[in-house]
Design a protein around this motif. Structure first.
Motif, PDB file in Angstrom:
ATOM      1  N   UNK A 120      26.934 125.429  10.304  1.00 57.57           N
ATOM      2  CA  UNK A 120      26.060 126.294  11.086  1.00 57.57           C
ATOM      3  C   UNK A 120      25.910 125.769  12.508  1.00 57.57           C
ATOM      4  N   UNK A 121      25.852 126.687  13.470  1.00 58.69           N
ATOM      5  CA  UNK A 121      25.550 126.288  14.845  1.00 58.69           C
ATOM      6  C   UNK A 121      24.067 125.955  14.999  1.00 58.69           C
ATOM      7  N   UNK A 122      23.238 126.541  14.162  1.00 60.82           N
ATOM      8  CA  UNK A 122      21.808 126.292  14.196  1.00 60.82           C
ATOM      9  C   UNK A 122      21.158 126.953  12.997  1.00 60.82           C
ATOM     10  N   UNK A 123      19.866 126.689  12.801  1.00 63.24           N
ATOM     11  CA  UNK A 123      19.168 127.261  11.651  1.00 63.24           C
ATOM     12  C   UNK A 123      17.712 127.534  11.983  1.00 63.24           C
ATOM     13  N   UNK A 124      17.191 128.587  11.380  1.00 64.19           N
ATOM     14  CA  UNK A 124      15.776 128.960  11.486  1.00 64.19           C
ATOM     15  C   UNK A 124      15.133 128.770  10.117  1.00 64.19           C
ATOM     16  N   UNK A 125      13.979 128.123  10.087  1.00 66.18           N
ATOM     17  CA  UNK A 125      13.212 127.957   8.859  1.00 66.18           C
ATOM     18  C   UNK A 125      12.071 128.960   8.872  1.00 66.18           C
ATOM     19  N   UNK A 126      11.932 129.717   7.785  1.00 67.53           N
ATOM     20  CA  UNK A 126      10.911 130.758   7.720  1.00 67.53           C
ATOM     21  C   UNK A 126      10.222 130.725   6.359  1.00 67.53           C
ATOM     22  N   UNK A 127       8.902 130.529   6.371  1.00 67.14           N
ATOM     23  CA  UNK A 127       8.134 130.610   5.135  1.00 67.14           C
ATOM     24  C   UNK A 127       7.922 129.291   4.421  1.00 67.14           C
ATOM     25  N   UNK A 128       8.328 128.180   5.009  1.00 64.74           N
ATOM     26  CA  UNK A 128       8.155 126.888   4.360  1.00 64.74           C
ATOM     27  C   UNK A 128       6.778 126.300   4.660  1.00 64.74           C
ATOM     28  N   UNK A 129       6.264 125.494   3.730  1.00 70.01           N
ATOM     29  CA  UNK A 129       5.012 124.788   3.952  1.00 70.01           C
ATOM     30  C   UNK A 129       5.210 123.737   5.031  1.00 70.01           C
ATOM     31  N   UNK A 130       4.134 123.406   5.729  1.00 71.02           N
ATOM     32  CA  UNK A 130       4.253 122.457   6.826  1.00 71.02           C
ATOM     33  C   UNK A 130       4.653 121.063   6.356  1.00 71.02           C
ATOM     34  N   UNK A 131       4.216 120.672   5.169  1.00 74.70           N
ATOM     35  CA  UNK A 131       4.629 119.365   4.669  1.00 74.70           C
ATOM     36  C   UNK A 131       6.130 119.343   4.379  1.00 74.70           C
ATOM     37  N   UNK A 132       6.692 120.500   4.025  1.00 77.50           N
ATOM     38  CA  UNK A 132       8.134 120.579   3.804  1.00 77.50           C
ATOM     39  C   UNK A 132       8.891 120.493   5.129  1.00 77.50           C
ATOM     40  N   UNK A 133       8.340 121.140   6.153  1.00 71.46           N
ATOM     41  CA  UNK A 133       8.963 121.072   7.474  1.00 71.46           C
ATOM     42  C   UNK A 133       8.904 119.649   8.008  1.00 71.46           C
ATOM     43  N   UNK A 134       7.774 118.985   7.810  1.00 69.44           N
ATOM     44  CA  UNK A 134       7.630 117.606   8.272  1.00 69.44           C
ATOM     45  C   UNK A 134       8.632 116.685   7.597  1.00 69.44           C
ATOM     46  N   UNK A 135       8.949 116.973   6.338  1.00 64.10           N
ATOM     47  CA  UNK A 135       9.855 116.126   5.564  1.00 64.10           C
ATOM     48  C   UNK A 135      11.285 116.176   6.082  1.00 64.10           C
ATOM     49  N   UNK A 136      11.596 117.157   6.924  1.00 58.49           N
ATOM     50  CA  UNK A 136      12.971 117.301   7.403  1.00 58.49           C
ATOM     51  C   UNK A 136      13.408 116.158   8.311  1.00 58.49           C
ATOM     52  N   UNK A 137      12.478 115.348   8.764  1.00 58.96           N
ATOM     53  CA  UNK A 137      12.863 114.181   9.564  1.00 58.96           C
ATOM     54  C   UNK A 137      13.878 113.324   8.822  1.00 58.96           C
ATOM     55  N   UNK A 138      13.724 113.256   7.506  1.00 55.71           N
ATOM     56  CA  UNK A 138      14.604 112.397   6.705  1.00 55.71           C
ATOM     57  C   UNK A 138      15.892 113.108   6.315  1.00 55.71           C
ATOM     58  N   UNK A 139      15.913 114.435   6.443  1.00 57.11           N
ATOM     59  CA  UNK A 139      17.083 115.189   5.986  1.00 57.11           C
ATOM     60  C   UNK A 139      18.027 115.589   7.108  1.00 57.11           C
ATOM     61  N   UNK A 140      17.452 116.006   8.224  1.00 58.34           N
ATOM     62  CA  UNK A 140      18.262 116.523   9.321  1.00 58.34           C
ATOM     63  C   UNK A 140      18.589 115.379  10.263  1.00 58.34           C
ATOM     64  N   UNK A 141      19.747 114.802  10.064  1.00 60.47           N
ATOM     65  CA  UNK A 141      20.143 113.652  10.874  1.00 60.47           C
ATOM     66  C   UNK A 141      21.294 113.986  11.818  1.00 60.47           C
ATOM     67  N   UNK A 142      21.894 115.157  11.669  1.00 57.22           N
ATOM     68  CA  UNK A 142      23.016 115.543  12.508  1.00 57.22           C
ATOM     69  C   UNK A 142      22.558 116.213  13.784  1.00 57.22           C
ATOM     70  N   UNK A 143      23.516 116.864  14.445  1.00 56.74           N
ATOM     71  CA  UNK A 143      23.226 117.485  15.732  1.00 56.74           C
ATOM     72  C   UNK A 143      22.879 118.963  15.603  1.00 56.74           C
ATOM     73  N   UNK A 144      22.824 119.511  14.392  1.00 51.16           N
ATOM     74  CA  UNK A 144      22.541 120.935  14.225  1.00 51.16           C
ATOM     75  C   UNK A 144      21.101 121.244  14.604  1.00 51.16           C
ATOM     76  N   UNK A 145      20.869 122.094  15.605  1.00 49.94           N
ATOM     77  CA  UNK A 145      19.498 122.438  15.997  1.00 49.94           C
ATOM     78  C   UNK A 145      18.780 123.220  14.897  1.00 49.94           C
TER      79      UNK A 145
END
Length: 341
Positions: A120-145
């Motif tokens: 993917x060139x990029x991704x939009x997150x829609x409908x996730x809980x804020x604690x789930x969004x915060x957890x992405x620090x550990x998952x999204x390590x690449x350059x994908x916005x």
């Protein structure tokens, strides 16, 4: 059979490179006669450029992922509000030359996998809980916005777009209080100390404070945001809260179900109970009575989200903070002063 560049080149009597240059507008060294011949044959043969080949050449997939929670392996958790957002996002991406890939996520651990697997060139997150969004620090390590809509997470990787939920709920409460209501039920899903519903609760309570009205008599009903749950709440509302004269529902779909349930229980709206929603979905103006609600700028939310994300895709700087869009009260027929019963 799919028409290829080679087919066009053979019919025009030129090289494949010449056809490619004509298609991509790099025709400085190609004669006008050759350009016209190649274009005529392209039209006659119905040639359509390969999206995958063009993406490979540009080192871009032209794919934007829209990731939404999956309620289970068999269904997606998409509210009517989010469906409206998805439609606007697809429209905006299409105008910008991108394609939308909708992906349900049953577990947030799948988000990183989705970003890598689909290039993917990029991704939009829609409908996730804020604690789930915060957890992405550990998952999204690449350059994908990645960008989140309607999030209050402080995760800098997902700085996105949201509505002014606090002000919207404050406007709803101010409207009901100005009509003379005091026993107002706050109805919405369970919430923590951060997030959309929490902000709406704080804004609702703020209106009481500003009006110097006690908030102690304002009951809270925890109910999932669905039409069915709204109907169930409406059926039992006055059994549980016999003194209630109004309800603020944190979503239109919940408010619409509530009105139906109240009607089934023989309770008039707004004669006996007034109802206010949040979203201003199209259906709000079609039901009876027409729903008083807080209008969000759904088109603006989708537009700004796409523009922000594509700026990042193009190498631009990530915004320092979320973009917060204005809301407004839309007064219709589901609210009135409390009856003098």
């Amino acid at each position: 059979m799919r028409v290829t560049l080679k087919d066009i080149a053979e019919a025009a009597g030129v090289s494949v490179m010449t056809v490619s240059n004509v298609i991509n507008g790099k025709s400085a060294r190609v004669s006008t006669e050759t350009i016209e011949r190649v274009r005529r044959i392209i039209d006659e043969r119905g040639y359509v450029p390969s999206a995958s080949a063009r993406s490979l050449a540009a080192n871009q997939s032209r794919l934007i992922g829209l990731l939404v929670p999956a309620a289970s392996e068999d269904s997606l958790a998409i509210s009517p509000h989010n469906i409206a957002i998805i439609g606007q996002i697809e429209r905006r991406l299409r105008k910008r030359g991108y394609h939308l890939l909708l992906r349900g996520v049953a577990d947030t651990s799948e988000i990183g996998e989705a970003l890598r697997s689909w290039s993917l060139d990029g991704a939009v997150l829609l409908g996730f809980l804020d604690e789930e969004v915060a957890d992405l620090r550990r998952q999204v390590t690449g350059a994908t916005p990645v960008l989140a809509i309607d999030s209050y997470s402080d995760n800098p990787l997902t700085t996105g777009v949201r509505s002014d939920d606090f002000t919207g709920a404050r406007l709803a409460a101010e409207h009901l209080l100005s009509l003379g209501h005091r026993r107002i039920v706050f109805a919405g899903p369970s919430f923590t100390d951060v997030g959309v519903v929490h902000e709406r609760f704080l804004g609702f309570r703020k209106a009481y404070e500003e009006a110097s009205v006690s908030f102690a008599d304002c009951p809270v009903e925890t109910v999932n945001t669905t039409h069915e749950n709204g109907v169930a709440l409406g059926r039992r509302l006055l059994d549980t809260h016999p003194d209630a004269t109004a309800v603020f529902a944190t979503a239109d779909i919940l408010a619409i179900g509530l009105i139906e349930g109240l009607r089934e229980a023989g309770v008039g709206v707004p004669d006996r109970v007034s109802v206010v929603g949040f979203d201003d979905l199209d259906i709000s103006a079609y039901i009876t009575p027409k729903l008083t609600t807080i209008a969000q700028d759904i088109v603006g939310k989708a537009t700004h989200a796409v523009d922000r994300l594509l700026t990042l895709v193009g190498g631009g700087d990530r915004p320092a903070d979320h973009l917060v869009l204005d809301v407004r009260l839309v007064t219709r027929h589901s609210t009135a002063p409390p009856s003098s019963r």
